[in-house]
Design a protein around this motif. Structure first.
Motif, PDB file in Angstrom:
ATOM      1  N   ALA A 106       0.817  -1.208   0.000  1.00 48.39           N
ATOM      2  CA  ALA A 106       0.000   0.000   0.000  1.00 48.39           C
ATOM      3  C   ALA A 106       0.851   1.258   0.000  1.00 48.39           C
ATOM      4  O   ALA A 106       0.485   2.273  -0.604  1.00 48.39           O
ATOM      5  N   ARG A 107       2.013   1.210   0.652  1.00 49.19           N
ATOM      6  CA  ARG A 107       2.865   2.390   0.760  1.00 49.19           C
ATOM      7  C   ARG A 107       3.816   2.557  -0.429  1.00 49.19           C
ATOM      8  O   ARG A 107       4.086   3.675  -0.842  1.00 49.19           O
ATOM      9  N   SER A 108       4.356   1.448  -0.924  1.00 50.04           N
ATOM     10  CA  SER A 108       5.437   1.518  -1.913  1.00 50.04           C
ATOM     11  C   SER A 108       5.097   0.733  -3.178  1.00 50.04           C
ATOM     12  O   SER A 108       4.883  -0.484  -3.103  1.00 50.04           O
ATOM     13  N   PRO A 109       5.071   1.399  -4.328  1.00 48.21           N
ATOM     14  CA  PRO A 109       4.830   0.666  -5.574  1.00 48.21           C
ATOM     15  C   PRO A 109       5.936  -0.340  -5.884  1.00 48.21           C
ATOM     16  O   PRO A 109       5.697  -1.351  -6.548  1.00 48.21           O
ATOM     17  N   VAL A 110       7.139  -0.060  -5.410  1.00 47.27           N
ATOM     18  CA  VAL A 110       8.252  -0.982  -5.637  1.00 47.27           C
ATOM     19  C   VAL A 110       8.035  -2.278  -4.868  1.00 47.27           C
ATOM     20  O   VAL A 110       8.157  -3.379  -5.415  1.00 47.27           O
ATOM     21  N   PHE A 111       7.686  -2.150  -3.573  1.00 49.76           N
ATOM     22  CA  PHE A 111       7.432  -3.355  -2.785  1.00 49.76           C
ATOM     23  C   PHE A 111       6.172  -4.063  -3.268  1.00 49.76           C
ATOM     24  O   PHE A 111       6.061  -5.296  -3.183  1.00 49.76           O
ATOM     25  N   ALA A 112       5.196  -3.314  -3.765  1.00 46.61           N
ATOM     26  CA  ALA A 112       3.989  -3.945  -4.307  1.00 46.61           C
ATOM     27  C   ALA A 112       4.349  -4.871  -5.459  1.00 46.61           C
ATOM     28  O   ALA A 112       3.815  -5.983  -5.578  1.00 46.61           O
TER      29      ALA A 112
ATOM     30  N   ALA B 118      16.992   6.339  -0.407  1.00 43.87           N
ATOM     31  CA  ALA B 118      16.206   5.107  -0.273  1.00 43.87           C
ATOM     32  C   ALA B 118      14.712   5.394  -0.397  1.00 43.87           C
ATOM     33  O   ALA B 118      13.971   4.644  -1.044  1.00 43.87           O
ATOM     34  N   ALA B 119      14.258   6.480   0.215  1.00 41.00           N
ATOM     35  CA  ALA B 119      12.843   6.842   0.124  1.00 41.00           C
ATOM     36  C   ALA B 119      12.443   7.091  -1.324  1.00 41.00           C
ATOM     37  O   ALA B 119      11.361   6.686  -1.775  1.00 41.00           O
ATOM     38  N   ASP B 120      13.328   7.748  -2.067  1.00 42.90           N
ATOM     39  CA  ASP B 120      13.065   8.015  -3.482  1.00 42.90           C
ATOM     40  C   ASP B 120      13.043   6.712  -4.278  1.00 42.90           C
ATOM     41  O   ASP B 120      12.158   6.481  -5.110  1.00 42.90           O
ATOM     42  N   LYS B 121      14.007   5.848  -4.009  1.00 40.00           N
ATOM     43  CA  LYS B 121      14.128   4.586  -4.754  1.00 40.00           C
ATOM     44  C   LYS B 121      12.900   3.702  -4.573  1.00 40.00           C
ATOM     45  O   LYS B 121      12.453   3.048  -5.526  1.00 40.00           O
ATOM     46  N   TYR B 122      12.334   3.684  -3.365  1.00 43.49           N
ATOM     47  CA  TYR B 122      11.213   2.800  -3.084  1.00 43.49           C
ATOM     48  C   TYR B 122       9.859   3.506  -3.158  1.00 43.49           C
ATOM     49  O   TYR B 122       8.854   2.971  -2.713  1.00 43.49           O
ATOM     50  N   GLY B 123       9.857   4.703  -3.730  1.00 41.96           N
ATOM     51  CA  GLY B 123       8.592   5.370  -4.019  1.00 41.96           C
ATOM     52  C   GLY B 123       7.857   5.909  -2.813  1.00 41.96           C
ATOM     53  O   GLY B 123       6.639   6.098  -2.859  1.00 41.96           O
ATOM     54  N   LEU B 124       8.586   6.185  -1.719  1.00 47.79           N
ATOM     55  CA  LEU B 124       7.962   6.749  -0.517  1.00 47.79           C
ATOM     56  C   LEU B 124       8.026   8.268  -0.608  1.00 47.79           C
ATOM     57  O   LEU B 124       8.866   8.917   0.008  1.00 47.79           O
ATOM     58  N   SER B 125       7.135   8.847  -1.406  1.00 46.47           N
ATOM     59  CA  SER B 125       7.221  10.274  -1.713  1.00 46.47           C
ATOM     60  C   SER B 125       7.043  11.149  -0.481  1.00 46.47           C
ATOM     61  O   SER B 125       7.648  12.219  -0.380  1.00 46.47           O
ATOM     62  N   GLY B 126       6.224  10.725   0.463  1.00 48.68           N
ATOM     63  CA  GLY B 126       6.047  11.514   1.674  1.00 48.68           C
ATOM     64  C   GLY B 126       7.313  11.579   2.505  1.00 48.68           C
ATOM     65  O   GLY B 126       7.710  12.639   2.984  1.00 48.68           O
ATOM     66  N   LEU B 127       7.967  10.432   2.677  1.00 48.18           N
ATOM     67  CA  LEU B 127       9.238  10.387   3.411  1.00 48.18           C
ATOM     68  C   LEU B 127      10.309  11.165   2.658  1.00 48.18           C
ATOM     69  O   LEU B 127      11.115  11.883   3.266  1.00 48.18           O
ATOM     70  N   LYS B 128      10.314  11.052   1.343  1.00 53.31           N
ATOM     71  CA  LYS B 128      11.276  11.798   0.535  1.00 53.31           C
ATOM     72  C   LYS B 128      11.134  13.293   0.777  1.00 53.31           C
ATOM     73  O   LYS B 128      12.128  14.014   0.969  1.00 53.31           O
ATOM     74  N   ALA B 129       9.902  13.785   0.763  1.00 55.31           N
ATOM     75  CA  ALA B 129       9.673  15.214   0.969  1.00 55.31           C
ATOM     76  C   ALA B 129      10.158  15.664   2.347  1.00 55.31           C
ATOM     77  O   ALA B 129      10.801  16.710   2.490  1.00 55.31           O
TER      78      ALA B 129
END
Length: 394
Positions: free
Chosen positions: A94-100, A145-156
């Motif tokens: 649900a959080r990461s498209p990469v992990f999905a 890492a946040a950017d790589k795994y698609g965690l845009s909120g953490l990235k920001a």
């Protein structure tokens, strides 16, 4: 099966929260039977700033009850080196498209390359809590890492924390990181910081290391610094010149750099034919004066009465600027319309440090103005005997 799933869920959820090193400033808001998925983003697809980050509740929330009913397949393992963390497949997906994508085919274990154990814990904790770790110093690799795994909120949030923690020692490395990975918010913040503190940043080990080991990256940083904002490029030549002198008088080095990059004439003058360098010298702004000299400012430019920037620095009591101008080959014996040299001005106003610097640069202590007065005569005329005594001792 159900009891075992409950035990797994409680163990994993508590373990993740405990291991993430979170600050007490983020207390739990209580148990929520629905694990809500949030989306972070902006209309222009750039990294969001604090004002742009919005948490939007999606229609499809993850019901924690479904995690318990999924059996053993609900829990998967993430591996980073010697660190192994168990987490719920549904939460990660649900959080990461990469992990999905990674866990879409029934995979129960996945390696997380290029991420150390502590960073993996922070990533997993964020996916459960949507709270960025409160670290004394944000690790730039957490942003990567946040950017790589698609965690845009953490990235920001990582970008914001890194921008807030910029220092002269970290500015170059942060700018390089932002340029390499197209982190727009962090790139703008790093560029603004470096422009404001350019003299100090250039004196750091980080600048020297980049110069010798990463010259291509440093070139990109310099290009970034030279980009003037659009509103500056559209100013008229007269307005650029006026703003250049105002920035010099205020010691606004970043503004000076932007105006010069936008084509401002470094030799522009005001109504009394004073240049920006005159104003920087009068106010004693060493960095601003250095910036102007480096941009080709005429160090011996005379105003309407032929006072040079060195006259003004000696008159205003600015020894550091006097030395800077002398190093730039300013004439220590330049004369104005009255025949006064900068040393005459230093004598008239009792400026001893400036006088010593002028003499060291070759100023003529016996020079006479149009009234036949030497600098010593001027000092005595204005009751600065201490000046005379100090010069003679020097």
């Amino acid at each position: 099966m159900f009891c075992r799933s409950v035990s797994w869920f409680i163990f994993i959820f508590v373990a993740v929260l405990t291991a993430a090193d979170y600050s007490d400033s983020h207390p739990s808001a209580g148990f929520d039977p629905v694990l809500t998925v949030y989306h972070f983003g902006t209309d222009n697809q750039e990294s969001p700033t604090s004002g742009q980050v919005q948490e939007v509740k999606e229609a499809a929330a993850v019901d924690l009850g479904t995690l318990l009913d999924a059996g053993d397949s609900a829990v998967v393992t993430l591996v980073a080196g010697d660190t192994r963390l168990a987490a719920h497949r549904a939460v990660l997906a649900a959080r990461s498209p990469v992990f999905a994508a990674v866990f879409s085919h029934g995979t129960l274990e996945a390696a997380v390359p290029d991420v150390g154990g502590p960073l993996l814990r922070h990533l997993v904790a964020y996916m459960y809590t949507l709270q960025a770790p409160q670290l004394a110093r944000m690790d730039p690799q957490l942003l990567v890492a946040a950017d790589k795994y698609g965690l845009s909120g953490l990235k920001a949030q990582c970008e914001q924390q890194l921008a807030a923690q910029l220092s002269v020692e970290t500015a170059v490395a942060t700018a390089v990181l932002a340029i390499r990975n197209s982190y727009s918010t962090l790139k703008k913040a790093a560029a603004a910081f470096i422009k404001t503190h350019i003299m100090y940043v250039m004196a750091t080990k980080g600048w020297a290391d980049a110069l010798h080991c990463q010259p291509e990256d440093l070139i990109e940083v310099l290009k970034l610094l030279s980009e003037p904002p659009a509103e500056t490029r559209t100013l008229s030549a007269a307005e650029k010149g006026r703003r250049l002198m105002k920035a010099a008088s205020d010691g606004a080095v970043q503004e000076l750099q932007m105006l010069l990059a936008a084509g401002a004439d470094v030799g522009a003058t005001d109504g009394n034919k004073n240049t920006a360098l005159h104003w920087a010298a009068w106010q004693g702004h060493v960095e601003a004066a250095s910036c102007l000299v480096g941009a080709g400012a005429e160090v011996d430019a005379g105003n309407w009465v032929q006072n040079t920037p060195l006259h003004w620095a000696a008159w205003g009591g600015r020894p550091a600027v006097v030395r800077l101008l002398e190093e730039a080959s300013a004439d220590p014996n330049a004369r104005n319309v009255d025949g006064d040299t900068p040393l005459h001005f230093a004598a008239e106003h009792g400026r001893t440090e400036e006088a010593i610097a002028l003499l060291d640069a070759g100023a003529d202590s016996g020079a006479r103005n149009h009234k036949g007065k030497t600098p010593v005569d001027r000092a005595r005329q204005f009751n600065h005997q201490h000046w005379v005594d100090r010069i003679r001792r020097g």
